[in-house]
Design an enzyme around this catalytic site. Structure first.
Site, PDB file in Angstrom:
ATOM      1  N   ASN A 119       6.673   1.038   0.030  1.00 47.34           N
ATOM      2  CA  ASN A 119       6.896   2.081   1.028  1.00 47.34           C
ATOM      3  C   ASN A 119       5.647   2.157   1.892  1.00 47.34           C
ATOM      4  OD1 ASN A 119       7.327   4.373   2.495  1.00 47.34           O
ATOM      5  ND2 ASN A 119       7.248   5.795   0.769  1.00 47.34           N
ATOM      6  N   LYS A 148       5.070   3.828   4.540  1.00 48.51           N
ATOM      7  CA  LYS A 148       4.819   5.141   5.158  1.00 48.51           C
ATOM      8  C   LYS A 148       4.462   4.955   6.646  1.00 48.51           C
ATOM      9  CE  LYS A 148       3.691   6.728   0.582  1.00 48.51           C
ATOM     10  NZ  LYS A 148       2.939   7.614  -0.300  1.00 48.51           N
ATOM     11  N   HIS A 194      11.807  11.269  -0.394  1.00 51.01           N
ATOM     12  CA  HIS A 194      10.396  11.082  -0.741  1.00 51.01           C
ATOM     13  C   HIS A 194       9.666  12.422  -0.735  1.00 51.01           C
ATOM     14  CE1 HIS A 194       6.242   9.792  -0.662  1.00 51.01           C
ATOM     15  NE2 HIS A 194       6.686   8.684  -1.205  1.00 51.01           N
ATOM     16  N   GLU A 250       8.731   9.754  -8.904  1.00 47.09           N
ATOM     17  CA  GLU A 250       7.377   9.751  -8.341  1.00 47.09           C
ATOM     18  C   GLU A 250       6.738  11.124  -8.556  1.00 47.09           C
ATOM     19  OE1 GLU A 250       7.018   6.498  -5.113  1.00 47.09           O
ATOM     20  OE2 GLU A 250       7.719   8.297  -4.125  1.00 47.09           O
ATOM     21  N   SER A 286       0.516   5.681  -7.399  1.00 46.91           N
ATOM     22  CA  SER A 286      -0.724   4.953  -7.689  1.00 46.91           C
ATOM     23  C   SER A 286      -0.522   3.730  -8.583  1.00 46.91           C
ATOM     24  CB  SER A 286      -1.778   5.896  -8.281  1.00 46.91           C
ATOM     25  OG  SER A 286      -2.095   6.928  -7.353  1.00 46.91           O
ATOM     26  N   GLY A 343      -0.773   8.696  -4.127  1.00 47.33           N
ATOM     27  CA  GLY A 343      -1.939   8.567  -3.244  1.00 47.33           C
ATOM     28  C   GLY A 343      -3.203   9.173  -3.811  1.00 47.33           C
ATOM     29  N   GLU A 403       6.924  13.293   0.362  1.00 42.67           N
ATOM     30  CA  GLU A 403       6.312  13.668   1.645  1.00 42.67           C
ATOM     31  C   GLU A 403       7.356  14.247   2.601  1.00 42.67           C
ATOM     32  OE1 GLU A 403       4.459   9.856   2.162  1.00 42.67           O
ATOM     33  OE2 GLU A 403       3.211  10.351   0.424  1.00 42.67           O
TER      34      GLU A 403
HETATM   35  P1  13P Z   1       0.909   5.429  -3.771  1.00 43.45           P
HETATM   36  O1  13P Z   1       1.274   4.123  -4.447  1.00 43.45           O
HETATM   37  O2  13P Z   1      -0.002   5.258  -2.612  1.00 43.45           O
HETATM   38  O3  13P Z   1       0.445   6.445  -4.765  1.00 43.45           O
HETATM   39  O4  13P Z   1       2.279   5.997  -3.144  1.00 43.45           O
HETATM   40  C1  13P Z   1       3.415   6.061  -3.911  1.00 43.45           C
HETATM   41  C2  13P Z   1       4.545   6.429  -3.048  1.00 43.45           C
HETATM   42  O5  13P Z   1       4.598   7.511  -2.507  1.00 43.45           O
HETATM   43  C3  13P Z   1       5.613   5.431  -2.839  1.00 43.45           C
HETATM   44  O6  13P Z   1       6.714   5.997  -2.225  1.00 43.45           O
END
Ligand code: 13P
Length: 249
Positions: A9, A11, A94, A166, A212, A172, A96
């Protein structure tokens, strides 16, 4: 056998030129694997990504979509628009989108339904926040997220669903759920689905872990029996890291 998947992903990262460069490198270095490999660049690069990867096994997904077919929804993108450029997989829910753009279970249920109505594959994301885990509410929160968005589906729709657990506190942050924490939650997710639908659906659904995942922890996380791959954020933006994670599966 469940399908194993490693998905990136991206983003809101990489412009068109940078996307082309990373995809070129990924396609060249991708090892032989029985797992599905998916990348989700930003909307403006999707069409070009599909064309660039036409000879590659790497698939292209969108990061979001609107539930309506078309209309006065400024800034939004419909399932039909994605399908018209040969993108038939979409990430929905997601964290976010939930936390920064106010998407709630009710809206997400509508998006999932629209995508499935169009025969798209959905990577449905969910997971608890840190406070939920600290207060020992994480199982309840995850069960509720699943029920609210997915438990009105027909049994046959589950073949189009991939789940991505997640935990928000691991996204992140560099802090990963331990392989045991991931396995514990994935097993609970499977049990919840078995109870609401049946054991076959629960046994067949691919459940990814996200938060992560890096080259140095992917193998251990993926080794757990109910973890069928990963949804990768930061590490999917670096070719060698993503390739190492694909190798780990
Ligand atoms: P990270 O791997 O940067 O923690 O992000 C995970 C994520 O949100 C994948 O959708």
């Amino acid at each position: 056998m469940r399908t194993k998947i490693v998905a990136g992903n991206w983003k809101m990262n990489k412009n068109l030129e940078e996307t082309e460069a990373l995809l070129g490198e990924l396609a060249a270095k991708l090892p032989d694997t029985s797992a599905e490999v998916i990348v989700a660049p930003t909307f403006v690069s999707l069409s070009s990504a599909v064309q660039q990867l036409s000879q590659s096994v790497i698939q292209v997904a969108a990061q979001n979509m609107h539930f309506a077919e078309n209309g006065a929804y400024t800034g939004e993108i419909s399932a039909d628009m994605l399908l018209a450029i040969d993108v038939d997989t979409v990430i929905i829910g997601h964290s976010e989108r939930r936390s920064l753009f106010g998407e709630n279970d009710e809206l997400l249920a509508k998006k999932v339904k629209s995508a499935l109505d169009k025969n798209m594959k959905v990577i449905f994301c969910f997971g608890e926040e840190l406070d939920d885990r600290k207060s020992d509410n994480h199982f309840k929160v995850v069960e509720t997220q699943l029920k609210n968005a997915l438990f009105d589906l027909t049994a046959s729709a589950w073949s189009q669903i991939v789940l991505a657990y997640e935990p928000v506190w691991a996204i992140g942050t560099g802090e990963t759920a331990s392989p045991e924490q991931a396995q514990e939650m994935h097993a609970l997710i499977r049990k919840t689905i078995a109870e609401a639908f049946n054991a076959e659906i629960a046994g067949n659904v691919t459940i990814l872990y996200g938060g992560s995942v890096k080259p140095n922890n992917a193998k251990e996380i993926f080794s757990k029996p109910d973890v069928d791959g990963g949804l990768i954020g930061g590490a999917s933006l670096k070719c060698d890291d993503f390739i190492e994670i694909v190798k780990a599966i």
